[in-house]
Design an enzyme around this catalytic site. Structure first.
Site, PDB file in Angstrom:
ATOM      1  CG  LEU A   1     -23.095   0.541  72.301  1.00  0.00           C
ATOM      2  CD1 LEU A   1     -24.328   0.092  71.044  1.00  0.00           C
ATOM      3  CD2 LEU A   1     -21.529   0.197  71.333  1.00  0.00           C
ATOM      4  CG  ASP A   2     -19.885   6.886  71.207  1.00  0.00           C
ATOM      5  OD1 ASP A   2     -20.714   6.994  70.473  1.00  0.00           O
ATOM      6  OD2 ASP A   2     -18.495   6.831  70.853  1.00  0.00           O
ATOM      7  CG  PHE A   3     -25.444  10.973  72.063  1.00  0.00           C
ATOM      8  CD1 PHE A   3     -26.509  10.966  72.646  1.00  0.00           C
ATOM      9  CD2 PHE A   3     -25.540  11.979  70.856  1.00  0.00           C
ATOM     10  CE1 PHE A   3     -27.662  11.760  72.226  1.00  0.00           C
ATOM     11  CE2 PHE A   3     -26.645  12.646  70.527  1.00  0.00           C
ATOM     12  CZ  PHE A   3     -27.736  12.500  71.391  1.00  0.00           C
TER      13      PHE A   3
ATOM     14  CB  THR B   1     -21.586   4.091  68.945  1.00  0.00           C
ATOM     15  OG1 THR B   1     -20.380   4.880  68.846  1.00  0.00           O
ATOM     16  CG2 THR B   1     -21.382   2.728  68.659  1.00  0.00           C
TER      17      THR B   1
END
Length: 330
Positions: A184-186, A188
């Site tokens: 999951l990106d930063f 999210t």
């Protein structure tokens, strides 16, 4: 005398009297007086995630959990392992260290020096620097953890900038390592799955297995009917065609609008890029389900829940894996 008296009183009331009056000079004087340097955030300890505990209540469930906890699979049913993994599982060192030692020619199997990637089977004689190693075979259930990721955390084992990573917050594991199922990106949040089984992680992540990922998405604006149709049938991104299996309108207030989306792959920032294709900004993105595993409603941000033995076994059966979390040997 009076003038001297006023001077003494003035110094008592104003300790800075007689010091440089320039603002920059005063700041330098305070620094020289021993003010503490600013705190380096990267050096602060990371607070471990809190564990969510659940009561299952059923005596049958608890009895099954105990039986599975004590169950061991015979080594002959486990199959071969890469030598680096076998050494790490046996407590010789980290996976990286073991890889370096094998590359340096310090490990032999049945009398022959081996290189990384060599496989060891039950019954093989393994020597490290000429000394025998008792291989500890993965003969029990793997572990699975559900973590509620917060915005501002990295799904990475190391960050040069010193930012918090999810691996720093997880419980430690002996003779193994947590494998993140997807990323999951930063910015999210939501469900992250960690496991000690590489085969399970592969079954969940690999595109050919088409495991569903479900997200709650809040955007600034709203999709038109035509855009909804295109997102389900497929749109072209820079790295190929992308489509949602499911796209449901969840309503909203003002400029904010919520959607429920499901897709069967996990390309980098794919959900965000699909909305950005229509110049719509995603202001909140949260993963709520990955395959058969759903984010528990009681699991707060920054908390984790470790599946018990019957729950782990159910996931392995769903994924078509053996008791030890490996692809069954034929």
């Amino acid at each position: 005398m009076r003038s001297h008296g006023f001077g003494s009183i003035d110094k008592q009331r104003h300790p800075g009297a007689g010091q440089p009056q320039d603002a920059e000079a005063r700041r330098e004087a305070r620094k020289a007086a021993g003010r503490k340097p600013p705190v380096n955030i990267a050096e602060l300890p990371v607070e471990p995630a809190k564990k969510l505990r659940m009561r299952h209540g059923s005596e049958k469930h608890e009895r099954q959990a105990l039986e599975l906890r004590e169950k061991r699979v015979e080594a002959r049913h486990i199959g071969e392992l890469r030598i680096q993994k076998a050494l790490a599982l046996s407590g010789v060192g980290s996976r990286r260290d073991c890889d370096e030692w094998v590359s340096a020619g310090r490990v032999s199997i049945n009398g022959e020096i081996v290189q990384p990637g060599a496989r060891v089977a039950p019954g093989d004689r393994v020597l490290f620097d000429g000394k025998p190693i008792l291989i500890k075979w993965p003969d029990r259930l793997p572990r699975i953890v559900l973590y509620h990721k917060q915005e501002g955390e990295l799904v990475s084992r190391d960050d040069p900038a010193g930012r918090t990573t999810v691996f720093e917050r997880l419980p430690k594991v002996q003779s193994s390592a947590w494998i993140a199922v997807g990323r999951l990106d930063f910015n999210t949040s939501g469900l992250l799955i960690f496991t000690t089984s590489g085969d399970l992680a592969n079954r969940l992540m690999h595109p050919r297995f088409e495991v569903q990922r479900e997200y709650a998405v809040r955007i600034l604006g709203q999709l038109s009917d035509e855009q909804k149709k295109e997102l389900v049938t497929g749109i072209e991104l820079e790295d190929g065609t992308a489509r949602f299996e499911v796209l449901e309108d969840q309503g909203g207030e003002g400029m904010n609008h919520w959607y429920r989306v499901i897709l069967k792959e996990g390309r980098n920032r794919e959900v965000r890029r699909m909305f950005e294709h229509y110049e719509l900004t995603v202001s909140r993105l949260m993963r709520v389900r990955f395959g058969m595993l759903t984010l528990p409603s009681r699991l707060k941000r920054g908390q984790y829940y470790e599946l018990d033995e019957p729950e782990v076994l159910a996931v392995l059966k769903w994924a078509g894996l053996s008791l030890t979390g490996r692809v069954p040997t034929r």
